[in-house]
Design an enzyme around this catalytic site. Structure first.
Site, PDB file in Angstrom:
ATOM      1  N   GLY A   1      -8.094   9.357   9.190  1.00 27.18           N
ATOM      2  CA  GLY A   1      -8.471   9.479  10.597  1.00 27.18           C
ATOM      3  C   GLY A   1      -9.481  10.561  10.899  1.00 27.18           C
TER       4      GLY A   1
ATOM      5  N   LYS B   1       0.875  -1.160   0.000  1.00 29.31           N
ATOM      6  CA  LYS B   1       0.000   0.000   0.000  1.00 29.31           C
ATOM      7  C   LYS B   1       0.919   1.218   0.000  1.00 29.31           C
ATOM      8  CE  LYS B   1      -3.037   2.967   2.595  1.00 29.31           C
ATOM      9  NZ  LYS B   1      -3.857   3.244   3.780  1.00 29.31           N
TER      10      LYS B   1
ATOM     11  N   ALA C   1      -9.652   5.770   3.527  1.00 30.66           N
ATOM     12  CA  ALA C   1      -9.533   6.910   4.438  1.00 30.66           C
ATOM     13  C   ALA C   1     -10.761   7.810   4.447  1.00 30.66           C
ATOM     14  CB  ALA C   1      -8.308   7.779   4.129  1.00 30.66           C
TER      15      ALA C   1
ATOM     16  N   ALA D   1      -9.542   1.941   9.074  1.00 25.11           N
ATOM     17  CA  ALA D   1      -8.909   1.505  10.329  1.00 25.11           C
ATOM     18  C   ALA D   1      -9.508   2.266  11.503  1.00 25.11           C
ATOM     19  CB  ALA D   1      -7.404   1.729  10.276  1.00 25.11           C
ATOM     20  N   THR D   2      -9.265   3.589  11.508  1.00 22.90           N
ATOM     21  CA  THR D   2      -9.637   4.405  12.659  1.00 22.90           C
ATOM     22  C   THR D   2     -11.104   4.261  13.041  1.00 22.90           C
ATOM     23  OG1 THR D   2      -7.984   5.992  11.906  1.00 22.90           O
ATOM     24  CG2 THR D   2      -9.504   6.744  13.593  1.00 22.90           C
TER      25      THR D   2
END
Lengths: 66, 268
Positions: B174, B113, B200, B222-223
């Site tokens: 994030g 990535k 994202a 993720a976040t």
């Protein structure tokens, strides 16, 4: 002899190999890579690669991220 | 652990089962790619990854910390989740290429990535360095999945230099701001000949579903999970949202109308 390991100066015995150095930092067997002076040293070559005075050695591993 | 509805008929089950995500010839049953940053502990991370159903998960490469215990690499290996190393923290193409080479050696994968960001404040991709790094890594035989801006032109250029997917951001990393420019994401999807992975910006499940409804092939987040108050519950919600959004996209939504359209027959 002085070697820069992960950004910190360390005094290592002459003849220390990349494999010795990795073992001193982590007991992980997988997921670790080493670069000496920005060049990747393949795992198979660790035990046969001595580090030299003033080498910059980076030992990296996978961490949580991304 | 799973909450798979039991009311799905065979047509729906088959539609889900045979709908594989294919990147560089590799097949994935899950269209949710997870990141691992921000989890409160490795144990919570592991439970969340399992709840998410993900089959591929990103990790970062950092200097070994002799005092750390446990490893994300072990978590992924024991759960047979493919590790996708990233080049997070790189600001130049040269940095990113060096990190990718180390990751390839450490994790025994030529997939990467690719992240090349412009500054710490926005973490937005630097398009010039990104394209340069992509080209160099493709030349070295890497399977390159670039984190890119929501710019259809840059996405096209990344595909042209041989990237195996394009991963436009919905919003800054994030931020949880969702998909700020859905029109651009649609443009990227329309023209892309490689998978488009929304990467994202996702904050909650409806936004992951929305990405899939826009036509993205997968979502990377993720976040939204790792920093949720209940990461494992959010991971499960994300899994269902991605599946729902994908099915809705394939089903074909009704056109938007300005006036009512009676769903019951007219009175005689």
């Amino acid at each position: 002899m002085d070697v820069i390991v992960n950004g910190e100066r360390r005094d290592l015995a002459p003849g220390t190999t990349v494999a010795d150095l990795v073992r001193s930092l982590t007991d992980a067997t997988g997921g670790v890579a080493v670069a000496v002076n920005d060049e990747v040293v393949p795992k198979a070559a660790w035990s046969g690669t001595p580090v030299s005075a003033e080498d910059r050695v980076d030992v990296l591993t996978a961490v949580q991220g991304g | 652990m799973t909450t798979t509805p039991t009311t799905d008929g065979p047509a729906v089950s088959a539609a889900v089962e045979h709908d594989r995500l294919v990147i560089a010839g590799e097949e994935f049953g899950s269209r949710l790619i997870m990141g691992t940053g921000g989890a409160p502990s490795l144990q919570v991370l592991e439970e969340a990854l399992l709840a998410s159903g993900t089959e591929m998960t990103t990790v970062a490469m950092r200097r070994v910390d002799p005092t750390s215990t446990g490893s994300v690499w072990d978590v992924l290996r024991r759960n047979r989740i493919r590790a996708l190393p990233n080049t997070a923290g790189c600001f130049t193409a040269t940095d990113a290429v060096r990190t990718a080479r180390l990751a390839r050696e450490a994790l025994e994968t030529n997939w990467v990535k690719l992240e090349v960001v412009a500054d710490e404040h926005t973490l937005l991709p630097d398009p010039v360095e990104l394209l340069d790094a992509a080209e160099r890594l493709v030349d070295e035989g890497f399977v390159v999945l670039p984190y890119t801006n929501d710019d259809p032109v840059l996405a096209r250029r990344l595909e042209q230099v041989g990237c195996a997917a394009v991963m436009p951001l919905g919003a800054p990393i994030g931020s949880g701001l969702g998909i700020r420019n859905p029109h651009n994401i649609e443009l990227i999807v329309e023209q892309a000949g490689v998978p488009v992975i929304l990467d994202a910006g996702i904050g909650t499940a409806s936004e992951a579903a929305s990405a899939m409804e826009l036509g993205c092939d997968a979502v990377l987040l993720a976040t939204a999970v790792t920093r949720a108050q209940e990461p494992v519950l959010m991971a499960s919600a994300m899994r269902d949202a991605v599946t729902a959004g994908r099915l809705a996209r394939r089903a074909g939504r009704i056109p938007v109308r300005r006036y009512a359209h009676a769903s019951s027959p007219a009175v005689d």
